[in-house]
Design a protein around this motif. Sequence first.
Motif, PDB file in Angstrom:
ATOM      1  N   SER A   1       0.838  -1.205   0.000  1.00 49.25           N
ATOM      2  CA  SER A   1       0.000   0.000   0.000  1.00 49.25           C
ATOM      3  C   SER A   1       0.870   1.251   0.000  1.00 49.25           C
ATOM      4  O   SER A   1       0.595   2.217  -0.730  1.00 49.25           O
ATOM      5  CB  SER A   1      -0.928   0.002   1.210  1.00 49.25           C
ATOM      6  OG  SER A   1      -1.831  -1.087   1.165  1.00 49.25           O
ATOM      7  N   LEU A   2       1.918   1.262   0.814  1.00 57.11           N
ATOM      8  CA  LEU A   2       2.820   2.415   0.859  1.00 57.11           C
ATOM      9  C   LEU A   2       3.496   2.626  -0.488  1.00 57.11           C
ATOM     10  O   LEU A   2       3.732   3.770  -0.909  1.00 57.11           O
ATOM     11  CB  LEU A   2       3.865   2.222   1.956  1.00 57.11           C
ATOM     12  CG  LEU A   2       3.337   2.233   3.402  1.00 57.11           C
ATOM     13  CD1 LEU A   2       4.457   1.905   4.372  1.00 57.11           C
ATOM     14  CD2 LEU A   2       2.725   3.587   3.742  1.00 57.11           C
ATOM     15  N   ALA A   3       3.805   1.520  -1.152  1.00 53.39           N
ATOM     16  CA  ALA A   3       4.442   1.605  -2.472  1.00 53.39           C
ATOM     17  C   ALA A   3       3.425   1.822  -3.579  1.00 53.39           C
ATOM     18  O   ALA A   3       3.805   2.011  -4.745  1.00 53.39           O
ATOM     19  CB  ALA A   3       5.239   0.329  -2.738  1.00 53.39           C
TER      20      ALA A   3
ATOM     21  N   LEU B   1      -0.789  -5.932  -4.239  1.00 54.45           N
ATOM     22  CA  LEU B   1      -2.002  -5.995  -3.423  1.00 54.45           C
ATOM     23  C   LEU B   1      -2.982  -7.021  -3.990  1.00 54.45           C
ATOM     24  O   LEU B   1      -3.566  -7.817  -3.252  1.00 54.45           O
ATOM     25  CB  LEU B   1      -2.662  -4.619  -3.359  1.00 54.45           C
ATOM     26  CG  LEU B   1      -1.946  -3.566  -2.514  1.00 54.45           C
ATOM     27  CD1 LEU B   1      -2.569  -2.188  -2.746  1.00 54.45           C
ATOM     28  CD2 LEU B   1      -2.012  -3.925  -1.024  1.00 54.45           C
ATOM     29  N   ALA B   2      -3.149  -7.007  -5.296  1.00 56.53           N
ATOM     30  CA  ALA B   2      -4.082  -7.933  -5.936  1.00 56.53           C
ATOM     31  C   ALA B   2      -3.699  -9.383  -5.668  1.00 56.53           C
ATOM     32  O   ALA B   2      -4.568 -10.248  -5.493  1.00 56.53           O
ATOM     33  CB  ALA B   2      -4.135  -7.666  -7.438  1.00 56.53           C
ATOM     34  N   ALA B   3      -2.399  -9.644  -5.609  1.00 51.29           N
ATOM     35  CA  ALA B   3      -1.938 -11.014  -5.386  1.00 51.29           C
ATOM     36  C   ALA B   3      -2.284 -11.526  -3.992  1.00 51.29           C
ATOM     37  O   ALA B   3      -2.286 -12.738  -3.751  1.00 51.29           O
ATOM     38  CB  ALA B   3      -0.423 -11.083  -5.599  1.00 51.29           C
ATOM     39  N   MET B   4      -2.589 -10.623  -3.065  1.00 47.34           N
ATOM     40  CA  MET B   4      -2.932 -11.035  -1.690  1.00 47.34           C
ATOM     41  C   MET B   4      -4.426 -11.218  -1.488  1.00 47.34           C
ATOM     42  O   MET B   4      -4.855 -11.692  -0.436  1.00 47.34           O
ATOM     43  CB  MET B   4      -2.425  -9.988  -0.696  1.00 47.34           C
ATOM     44  CG  MET B   4      -0.935  -9.749  -0.738  1.00 47.34           C
ATOM     45  SD  MET B   4      -0.450  -8.477   0.477  1.00 47.34           S
ATOM     46  CE  MET B   4       0.899  -7.689  -0.414  1.00 47.34           C
ATOM     47  N   LEU B   5      -5.231 -10.853  -2.473  1.00 49.37           N
ATOM     48  CA  LEU B   5      -6.681 -10.895  -2.324  1.00 49.37           C
ATOM     49  C   LEU B   5      -7.249 -12.237  -2.737  1.00 49.37           C
ATOM     50  O   LEU B   5      -6.802 -12.849  -3.714  1.00 49.37           O
ATOM     51  CB  LEU B   5      -7.330  -9.796  -3.176  1.00 49.37           C
ATOM     52  CG  LEU B   5      -6.845  -8.358  -2.965  1.00 49.37           C
ATOM     53  CD1 LEU B   5      -7.608  -7.415  -3.891  1.00 49.37           C
ATOM     54  CD2 LEU B   5      -7.013  -7.930  -1.504  1.00 49.37           C
TER      55      LEU B   5
ATOM     56  N   GLU C   1      -5.043 -15.301   2.951  1.00 49.39           N
ATOM     57  CA  GLU C   1      -5.387 -14.308   1.934  1.00 49.39           C
ATOM     58  C   GLU C   1      -6.340 -13.270   2.527  1.00 49.39           C
ATOM     59  O   GLU C   1      -7.037 -13.543   3.507  1.00 49.39           O
ATOM     60  CB  GLU C   1      -6.052 -14.973   0.721  1.00 49.39           C
ATOM     61  CG  GLU C   1      -5.155 -15.919  -0.046  1.00 49.39           C
ATOM     62  CD  GLU C   1      -5.891 -16.541  -1.219  1.00 49.39           C
ATOM     63  OE1 GLU C   1      -5.449 -16.355  -2.366  1.00 49.39           O
ATOM     64  OE2 GLU C   1      -6.915 -17.212  -0.975  1.00 49.39           O
ATOM     65  N   VAL C   2      -6.363 -12.100   1.910  1.00 46.36           N
ATOM     66  CA  VAL C   2      -7.269 -11.044   2.354  1.00 46.36           C
ATOM     67  C   VAL C   2      -8.653 -11.327   1.790  1.00 46.36           C
ATOM     68  O   VAL C   2      -8.851 -11.321   0.571  1.00 46.36           O
ATOM     69  CB  VAL C   2      -6.779  -9.656   1.906  1.00 46.36           C
ATOM     70  CG1 VAL C   2      -7.785  -8.588   2.315  1.00 46.36           C
ATOM     71  CG2 VAL C   2      -5.404  -9.360   2.514  1.00 46.36           C
ATOM     72  N   ALA C   3      -9.609 -11.593   2.686  1.00 41.39           N
ATOM     73  CA  ALA C   3     -10.969 -11.937   2.265  1.00 41.39           C
ATOM     74  C   ALA C   3     -11.884 -10.722   2.231  1.00 41.39           C
ATOM     75  O   ALA C   3     -12.913 -10.734   1.556  1.00 41.39           O
ATOM     76  CB  ALA C   3     -11.555 -12.998   3.193  1.00 41.39           C
ATOM     77  N   GLU C   4     -11.518  -9.694   2.975  1.00 40.22           N
ATOM     78  CA  GLU C   4     -12.351  -8.496   3.022  1.00 40.22           C
ATOM     79  C   GLU C   4     -11.507  -7.298   3.414  1.00 40.22           C
ATOM     80  O   GLU C   4     -10.614  -7.405   4.261  1.00 40.22           O
ATOM     81  CB  GLU C   4     -13.497  -8.675   4.018  1.00 40.22           C
ATOM     82  CG  GLU C   4     -14.483  -7.511   4.052  1.00 40.22           C
ATOM     83  CD  GLU C   4     -15.695  -7.811   4.929  1.00 40.22           C
ATOM     84  OE1 GLU C   4     -16.827  -7.625   4.452  1.00 40.22           O
ATOM     85  OE2 GLU C   4     -15.494  -8.234   6.077  1.00 40.22           O
TER      86      GLU C   4
END
Length: 332
Positions: A219-221, A227-231, A306-309
């Motif tokens: 996010s800082l970068a 980011l998409a790869a973590m969702l 993974e980030v679910a929400e």
Amino acid sequence: MSATTLTEEPDVTRLDEVEEPEFTALAQRHRRELHVHCYRMLGSFEDAEDAVQETMLRAWRRRETFEGRSTLRAWLYRIATNACLDLLAKRRPKAATGGEVTWLQPYPDALLDELPADGADEPEAVAVARETIELAYVAAVQHLAPRPRAVLVLRDVLGWPAKDVADLLGDSVNSVNSALQRARAGLREHLPAARQDWTDDTADDAATRDLVRRFTEASLAKDVDALAAMLRDDVRFAMPPTPGVHVGRDAVVADWVSDGFAELGELRAVPTAVNRQPAVAFYLWREGEGAFLPLTLDVLRVVDGEVAEVVIFHADQLERLGLPGRLPADAG
């Protein structure tokens, strides 16, 4: 304020002869748990504060009705539940068909730590307390009609017997049981599939911390691809009070890109926690102020690494978290 146990509640049988300072001291011992109860019912930290204030006022005015047949705590919960129902009847909008709860607000973990410690050694009680304060659960509850909502919270979260709930609502036990079944079915419709069952996720704490660290760094970068790869494929994104819920990785990323995320200026981040979920407060450099000022509070729900929400709240929610109102230019 350190955690206390409910077994320490003094033996109170009458309140009509109690002076106001003593009454206030007795009632205030339960203020935090009443506030959390009202928050589950209302979904808004500020509305919960209004409901608790009203609860304390009603309790003082009606103190002669307490005759010791129940605990003071149970009596206060009855008053608080009715205060919430009255507030819902007056000013609560319905959740939109798209699923958003625009009045949703975060609840600081630092304040949740003030809750009584009863059941702290029971894994099931810990799991229920944790997962019924998560944003996904609180938001799902907001889709229920007020009375079934009250039944659900009193029965499934607080563990009240059906007879006690029936007495509170002036209903029959059969009606309460029927309302509970409807409420559970309604909850399942709006609760994410990964949260249909209460589980203890503490074993994944290290992995979660690492994921949050990587999410923060990306996010800082302003690295959208990272980011998409973590969702998760079915990730959900909302930004109350702004209407709209985006579901699915492609839809969420597209919204972030169209909203100009990659063009934001220099950012700084402060880790925190709300609703027993990891959160990150982001600050944006403001040249005119010569400092980084609050931008957003990003709250994450993590499932299986993974980030679910992602729920993003506006900067005005940071103050009650005890976070700084500005960061200096040399903040790392």
